[in-house]
Design an enzyme around this catalytic site. Structure first.
Site, PDB file in Angstrom:
ATOM      1  CB  VAL A 246      94.596  10.490  35.729  1.00 31.46           C
ATOM      2  CG1 VAL A 246      93.619   9.347  35.594  1.00 31.46           C
ATOM      3  CG2 VAL A 246      95.044  10.978  34.374  1.00 31.46           C
ATOM      4  CB  ALA A 247      91.559  12.198  40.576  1.00 32.19           C
ATOM      5  CB  THR A 288      86.071   4.826  34.048  1.00 29.80           C
ATOM      6  OG1 THR A 288      86.196   4.040  32.878  1.00 29.80           O
ATOM      7  CG2 THR A 288      84.807   4.463  34.771  1.00 29.80           C
ATOM      8  CB  THR A 291      90.435   8.890  26.388  1.00 31.50           C
ATOM      9  OG1 THR A 291      89.420   8.015  25.926  1.00 31.50           O
ATOM     10  CG2 THR A 291      91.068   9.586  25.218  1.00 31.50           C
ATOM     11  CG  LEU A 292      92.220  12.117  31.806  1.00 34.76           C
ATOM     12  CD1 LEU A 292      92.049  13.371  30.982  1.00 34.76           C
ATOM     13  CD2 LEU A 292      91.425  12.245  33.109  1.00 34.76           C
ATOM     14  CG  HIS A 426      86.809  17.453  36.992  1.00 29.97           C
ATOM     15  ND1 HIS A 426      86.993  17.797  35.677  1.00 29.97           N
ATOM     16  CD2 HIS A 426      87.174  16.141  37.093  1.00 29.97           C
ATOM     17  CE1 HIS A 426      87.425  16.748  34.999  1.00 29.97           C
ATOM     18  NE2 HIS A 426      87.542  15.724  35.841  1.00 29.97           N
ATOM     19  CD  GLU A 510      57.083   8.740  43.430  1.00 30.34           C
ATOM     20  OE1 GLU A 510      57.999   8.196  44.082  1.00 30.34           O
ATOM     21  OE2 GLU A 510      56.865   8.474  42.231  1.00 30.34           O
TER      22      GLU A 510
HETATM   23  N1  LIG Z   1      90.098   9.666  36.860  1.00 32.77           N
HETATM   24  C1  LIG Z   1      89.730  10.850  36.359  1.00 32.77           C
HETATM   25  N2  LIG Z   1      90.250  11.974  36.826  1.00 32.77           N
HETATM   26  C2  LIG Z   1      89.888  13.170  36.335  1.00 32.77           C
HETATM   27  N3  LIG Z   1      89.006  13.327  35.360  1.00 32.77           N
HETATM   28  C3  LIG Z   1      88.450  12.245  34.836  1.00 32.77           C
HETATM   29  C4  LIG Z   1      88.782  10.950  35.312  1.00 32.77           C
HETATM   30  N4  LIG Z   1      88.077  10.057  34.614  1.00 32.77           N
HETATM   31  C5  LIG Z   1      87.345  10.737  33.726  1.00 32.77           C
HETATM   32  N5  LIG Z   1      87.550  12.054  33.845  1.00 32.77           N
HETATM   33  C6  LIG Z   1      86.898  13.109  33.090  1.00 32.77           C
HETATM   34  O1  LIG Z   1      85.990  12.508  32.189  1.00 32.77           O
HETATM   35  C7  LIG Z   1      86.309  12.853  30.844  1.00 32.77           C
HETATM   36  C8  LIG Z   1      86.079  11.675  29.948  1.00 32.77           C
HETATM   37  O2  LIG Z   1      86.994  10.672  30.211  1.00 32.77           O
HETATM   38  P1  LIG Z   1      87.584   9.725  29.103  1.00 32.77           P
HETATM   39  O3  LIG Z   1      87.272  10.242  27.763  1.00 32.77           O
HETATM   40  O4  LIG Z   1      88.995   9.472  29.412  1.00 32.77           O
HETATM   41  O5  LIG Z   1      86.722   8.447  29.365  1.00 32.77           O
HETATM   42  P2  LIG Z   1      86.805   7.061  28.639  1.00 32.77           P
HETATM   43  O6  LIG Z   1      86.905   6.040  29.687  1.00 32.77           O
HETATM   44  O7  LIG Z   1      87.833   7.086  27.597  1.00 32.77           O
HETATM   45  O8  LIG Z   1      85.360   7.027  28.017  1.00 32.77           O
HETATM   46  P3  LIG Z   1      84.832   6.131  26.818  1.00 32.77           P
HETATM   47  O9  LIG Z   1      84.869   4.735  27.282  1.00 32.77           O
HETATM   48  O10 LIG Z   1      83.454   6.637  26.649  1.00 32.77           O
HETATM   49  O11 LIG Z   1      85.747   6.433  25.689  1.00 32.77           O
HETATM   50  C9  LIG Z   1      87.734  13.288  30.880  1.00 32.77           C
HETATM   51  O12 LIG Z   1      88.005  14.233  29.901  1.00 32.77           O
HETATM   52  C10 LIG Z   1      87.890  13.879  32.265  1.00 32.77           C
HETATM   53  O13 LIG Z   1      87.484  15.209  32.250  1.00 32.77           O
HETATM   54 ZN   LIG Z   2      57.126   3.948  41.426  1.00 35.14          ZN
END
Ligand SMILES: Nc1ncnc2c1ncn2[C@@H]1O[C@H](COP(=O)(O)OP(=O)(O)OP(=O)(O)O)[C@@H](O)[C@H]1O
Ligand SMILES: [Zn+2]
Length: 715
Positions: A246-247, A288, A291-292, A426, A510
């Site tokens: 989780v970055a 964001t 879940t991660l 990633h 444009e």
């Molecule tokens: N901080 C992070 N570092 C690395 N990967 C991330 C990070 N945030 C999101 N991701 C990538 O985005 C994907 C989706 O994130 P996640 O499902 O945790 O989002 P969420 O905030 O739970 O979304 P939602 O609100 O839609 O449920 C993750 O599986 C991961 O691959």
């Molecule tokens: Zn325009």
């Protein structure tokens, strides 16, 4: 004789057809013979005097043993229970079919052959429609036939007996009986029986042939309605996510670290008498990493992870949600210590104040159950409940009070450094041309302001797909740039062919946007202007690169409005007529003007008041006077008109530049920042975007990529 036998019973219609000529002939020629056989006919429909038919049983048995008989396959059921339902239906059908009266004797026959001959001992009228007559003879002992009306029958009998001069006291006794078949008792229950039988039957069938052949088919799930749909991730095998994956979001990680320590070493807290928080709400925009982060918490603590979405509790049946919540916590207790993660908690945790549509009892009951469960478990249960939401503001206060979700961890969209870190995560699994440098990740991060973690992950994957499509061995920067553009503006649509006039209009439109962006001080750095249709409905677009800004000044607002109006104003100046192309621009301009007036206190006339209300309230109450309404209207119009005027002034001054850019666009279709510098000279202002300066400007060549938010997709 073919008359006798199972056929007569099994197929009454057929039996009747064949028997009739025989009977008629006999009746015609030899009445005695015919009357001696009436019971034969009655096998088809009558119930009395019936002899067991041995032949039939034999035949059926033989049939069952014959393996070559195809319908026999149908009978290869193993369990008698499988036959309950089909058996019930067949019996009912047969009964209703054979229930028809198949009596062949007529009243006339009866009168001539029995009554007048004095062979009748007793008459039973059954249900007013049917007569059984007991005879003095032994063969047959009785006969039966149908009658039309009881009165007619009585009259006829009396007449015959009158004629025969039978005295009253010796007349044939007639009794009236009411007889109902067993089916008349069963019939009222039949629909219910069929329903229950049908459900049971289907459930069994589905159970047998469930997915992957293991049973447990879809219908079986009906039985598990109240079960929680939570997915259990096992600590040993399933959760491979750690904090290093989780970055960005360092503050969030720091806060959530407390739960990790608690789950790992609960004694450390317990011996001091400290109560550990039971749960935390993770809030932030979609993708964001909420879940991660929750998963990584479980991964770090080395405990099982139960993941469920709030919407999975919601079912149209009352009580199901609450039952699922109970089930979820029961599962959690069994797996403790563990982490429960409820995503989209707003689906059940919305404030319980009745909305305009009234309250929703089922949701309330589900929420109440969740509160009860959270109160119910002790610190010693070692369960932590994390919940994710995009709308922390609408959650019920009861959820966020101490003792429940008392920690609130907010995760925002990542800034440039965050994005850089997420890119590094990633980019790790990808096969790149060169090792990932700070520079490379920084460049990608600078090109994608406003991207969430999920966008970044998507973008990296998209780049790899593009590289594969182009048969490259490694993923290169250019693939990322294409991927970013695609994620932001949609797929290029080269197949959408514009007419030369349309193309010209788009080019001038444009060019108008681009010239405004070039000569307005607060405009964001311009990356690219294109008149290749992309995505849905965008015929052309100018792309800018805003920095990570947290405050926007009034002047910046105004400049953005002027830029947005640049397209339409250029059309006004360069053509006799205007087109529909600026609809999206107007929407943005109006939104900005409304925000300035209603919310941001940027109108001297209205002052520093917020006029914004939630929609529902505005519908019910009138929150401000007619005069204020009018003033707001006028102010919004004034702001937009002023921007329009300034835009017109600017583009009239720069009409030659507009011409140059439009012509170049018509020939090249895409202009980069370099092209713009070549045509117009360098921008008269220093670029304010630090990320742009740091990662993109030094190598300011043809690295042109769009940004997602403001400014992109000027239609
Ligand atoms: N901080 C992070 N570092 C690395 N990967 C991330 C990070 N945030 C999101 N991701 C990538 O985005 C994907 C989706 O994130 P996640 O499902 O945790 O989002 P969420 O905030 O739970 O979304 P939602 O609100 O839609 O449920 C993750 O599986 C991961 O691959
Ligand atoms: Zn325009």
């Amino acid at each position: 004789m073919f008359v006798k036998g199972s056929m007569a019973r099994l197929r009454p219609g057929l039996a009747r057809m064949r028997l009739q000529p025989l009977a008629a002939g006999r009746v015609g020629q030899n009445r005695c013979f015919s009357v001696a056989r009436p019971s034969l006919f009655q096998y088809s429909g009558r119930r009395f005097n019936e002899e067991p038919d041995k032949n039939k049983n034999k035949k059926d048995k033989k049939d069952e043993q014959d393996p070559n008989r195809p319908p026999q396959d149908l009978f290869k059921r193993t369990k008698w229970t499988d036959w309950i339902f089909p058996g019930l239906v067949i019996t009912l059908l047969l009964n209703s079919y054979s229930g028809e009266e198949n009596n062949q004797m007529t009243f006339q026959d009866f009168k001539v052959n029995f009554l007048e001959k004095g062979l009748v001992k007793k008459i039973n009228v059954i249900n007013g429609t049917f007569v059984e007559a007991e005879l003095v003879t032994q063969h047959p002992k009785s006969i039966a036939f149908s009658i039309g009306s009881v009165e007619f029958f009585e009259r006829e009998i009396d007449q015959v007996q009158d004629r025969l001069g039978i005295p009253n006291n010796e007349r044939i006794p007639v009794s009236y009986l009411r007889r109902s078949s067993i089916f008349s008792y069963i019939m009222p229950f039949v629909p219910t029986l069929i329903l229950i039988g049908g459900t049971y039957y289907l459930a069994r069938q589905f159970q047998k042939r469930g997915p992957n052949g293991k049973g447990g088919g879809p219908l079986n799930n009906i039985m598990g309605f109240g079960k929680s749909k939570a997915k259990l991730f096992n600590k040993e095998t399933d959760i491979t996510v750690k904090f290093k994956d989780v970055a960005g979001c360092d503050e969030a990680k720091e806060e959530i670290m407390e739960f990790v320590t608690f789950l790992k070493e609960p004694q450390k807290y317990e011996k001091l008498g400290a109560k550990i928080p039971k749960g935390a709400i993770l809030s932030g925009p979609p993708g964001t990493g909420k879940t991660l982060l929750a998963k990584a918490t479980a991964g770090e603590a080395g405990v099982p992870f139960l993941s469920v979405s709030g919407s999975e509790f919601v079912e149209m049946y009352v009580g199901v949600g609450a039952s699922r919540v109970r089930d979820l916590f029961a599962t959690a207790r069994k797996n403790a210590p563990c982490i429960i993660f409820v995503d989209e908690i707003d689906a059940i945790g919305k404030s319980r104040e009745a909305g305009p549509m009234g309250s929703n009892d089922e949701k309330e009951a589900t929420l109440n159950q969740l509160l009860v469960e959270m109160d119910g478990f002790e610190d010693t249960d070692h369960i932590v409940v994390l919940a994710g939401t995009n709308r922390a503001d609408i959650l019920d206060k009861a959820l966020t009070r101490p003792g429940r979700f008392d920690r609130h961890i907010s995760i925002d969209r990542p800034d440039i450094e965050g994005r850089k870190a997420i890119y590094k995560v990633h980019l790790r699994p990808l096969k790149l041309a060169e090792p990932v440098t700070d520079e490379f990740a920084g460049r990608l991060a600078a090109l994608t302001p406003g991207f969430s973690g999920a966008d970044i992950s998507n973008c990296c994957n998209e780049a790899a797909l593009i590289a594969a499509r182009e048969d490259c061995d490694v993923v290169e920067l250019v693939h990322f740039e294409k991927a970013i553009e695609r994620v932001i503006a949609g797929l290029e649509r080269k197949s959408r062919v514009l007419s030369p006039e349309e193309k010209k209009t788009v080019a001038y439109h444009e060019a108008g946007h681009a010239i405004c962006g070039w000569y307005l001080q607060h405009a964001d750095p311009l990356l690219k202007v294109s008149i290749i249709p992309r995505g849905q409905g965008a015929l052309g677009y100018a792309q800018y690169l805003p920095g990570d800004e947290y405050l926007i000044s009034q002047e910046q607002f105004e400049h953005r409005m002027i830029m947005a109006l640049g397209g339409r104003v250029s059309e006004e100046i360069n053509f006799d007529d205007v087109t529909t192309g600026a609809a999206d621009d107007f929407k943005k301009v109006t939104q900005m003007a409304n925000a300035m007036i209603l919310r941001l206190g940027m109108s001297k006339k209205l002052g520093t008041i917020t006029f914004e209300t939630s929609n529902q309230q505005a519908q019910v109450h009138k929150l401000f006077s007619e005069e204020t309404f009018e003033l707001i209207d006028n102010e919004v119009k004034r702001v937009i008109n002023e921007a329009h005027g300034k835009c017109k002034k600017l583009l009239t001054e720069k009409i030659d530049e507009v011409e140059k850019v439009a012509q170049e666009l018509l020939t090249k279709e895409v202009l980069t920042r370099d092209d713009m510098i070549r045509l117009l000279g360098p921008r008269p202002f220093e670029e304010k975007n630090d990320a742009f300066k740091k990662y993109l400007l030094p190598k300011d060549s043809s690295q042109d990529t769009p940004h997602p938010d403001q400014g992109a997709q000027m239609a």
